[in-house]
Design an enzyme around this catalytic site. Structure first.
Site, PDB file in Angstrom:
ATOM      1  N   SER A 144      42.674  31.636  44.297  1.00 53.18           N
ATOM      2  CA  SER A 144      41.097  32.607  43.830  1.00 53.18           C
ATOM      3  C   SER A 144      41.509  33.473  42.908  1.00 53.18           C
ATOM      4  O   SER A 144      43.428  34.587  43.816  1.00 53.18           O
ATOM      5  CB  SER A 144      40.635  33.217  45.090  1.00 53.18           C
ATOM      6  N   TYR A 157      38.050  37.003  52.595  1.00 57.83           N
ATOM      7  CA  TYR A 157      38.589  35.806  51.808  1.00 57.83           C
ATOM      8  C   TYR A 157      39.944  36.879  50.465  1.00 57.83           C
ATOM      9  O   TYR A 157      40.840  35.463  50.625  1.00 57.83           O
ATOM     10  CB  TYR A 157      37.484  35.908  51.058  1.00 57.83           C
ATOM     11  N   LYS A 161      42.781  34.899  51.123  1.00 62.05           N
ATOM     12  CA  LYS A 161      43.802  34.123  49.408  1.00 62.05           C
ATOM     13  C   LYS A 161      44.815  34.558  48.482  1.00 62.05           C
ATOM     14  O   LYS A 161      46.012  33.989  48.505  1.00 62.05           O
ATOM     15  CB  LYS A 161      42.343  34.207  48.470  1.00 62.05           C
TER      16      LYS A 161
END
Ligand code: NDP
Length: 264
Positions: A144, A157, A161
């Site tokens: 991402s 997150y 990532k």
């Protein structure tokens, strides 16, 4: 451009909706047989049937939670049984989080570590023997833009990532001698059903429509002023899966409408 993908086979985690489904469908359009895995087996099964009918390729669904040990081996075995081997792996299953570092417990960190990093480790280990037997392959990780440019509400997150991007680089160095190319794709805003659902929840009972809410997010963040469709992102994945991108090795590619604020 002939992408030279006809007759290949791919395993796509989180291939039942959103980005993963779009990638599975565009690969299938190019003549690739696909195995898609997700927790909701019925939805995955329905999409696999639709792909097989629409594109005339092999398509199988595996119901599994990729954050659990053993999932990778069973998915790889199902794909190998169906297609005789695996040429392409897309480590795509994942989801956003919402927490503060001070309040989130170890279990939450552990879950996202398993989902975003260990799943990619285990799926890669599970498919590489088949790729080596076939003389090479391609592994793509979906990370991402948040791996580089964090969003404030999802530190877990962002962190997991970022770890996935580094994993991709290390794996690439290890596998390129075996003609297996590993790359990571860092999408920006991609309009998946999940985004619409979130927008629906956040705008319920307000004067703002879902479209207005999404439009504002896009205009506030991405210089292009809109979300990507899963399909336009999928076209990039398919190029990266193709031998036509043969010199692309070990990189992280941003597909973000200009959202990344630095030069990579
Ligand atoms: P969706 O929520 O639309 O789809 C996620 C897919 O992953 C579904 O098929 C889901 O199926 C599957 N999945 C989720 N958790 C698991 C699990 N534990 N085990 C197996 N399958 C699982 O997500 P997107 O398409 O939006 O996102 C795909 C990837 O792209 C994610 O890794 C996400 O972080 C990344 N990304 C998305 C962006 C966006 O704007 N949409 C931007 C940047 C990155 P099921 O629920 O049935 O398990």
């Amino acid at each position: 451009m002939d992408l030279e993908l006809k007759g290949k086979s791919a395993l796509i985690t989180g291939g039942s909706v959103g980005i993963g489904l779009a990638v599975a469908r565009v690969l299938a359009r190019e003549g690739v047989s696909v195995a898609i895995c997700a927790r909701d087996g019925a939805r995955a099964e329905k999409e696999a049937e639709r792909i097989a009918k629409e594109f005339g390729v092999g398509a199988v669904a595996v119901a599994t939670d990729v954050s659990k040990p053993g999932a990778a081996e069973s998915c790889a075995a199902a794909a190998e049984k169906a297609f005789g081997g695996i040429d392409i792996l897309v480590n795509n299953a994942g989801t956003g989080s919402s927490e503060t570092i001070m309040e989130a417990g170890d279990e939450k960190w552990q879950y996202y570590w398993e989902l975003h990093v260990m799943a990619a480790v285990r799926f890669s280990r599970a498919v590489v023997p088949s790729m080596r037997r076939r003389g090479g392959g391609v592994i793509i990780n979906t990370a991402s833009i948040c791996a580089k440019q964090p969003l404030g509400y999802e530190p877990i997150y962002n962190t997991t990532k970022a770890a996935l991007v580094m994993f991709g680089k290390c794996l690439s160095n290890e596998l390129i001698p075996h003609k297996i190319r590993v790359n990571t794709i860092n999408p920006g805003l991609v309009l998946t059903p999940d985004w619409r659902k979130t927008a629906g929840i956040l705008t319920a009972g307000t004067d703002t429509t879902v479209e207005q809410y999404l439009d504002k997010i896009a205009k506030d963040n991405a210089p292009i002023g809109r979300f990507a469709s899963p399909e336009e992102l999928a076209d990039f994945y398919v190029f990266m899966c193709s031998p036509r991108s043969s010199y692309c090795v070990g990189s992280a590619y941003y597909v973000d409408g200009g959202w990344l604020k630095t030069v990579e």
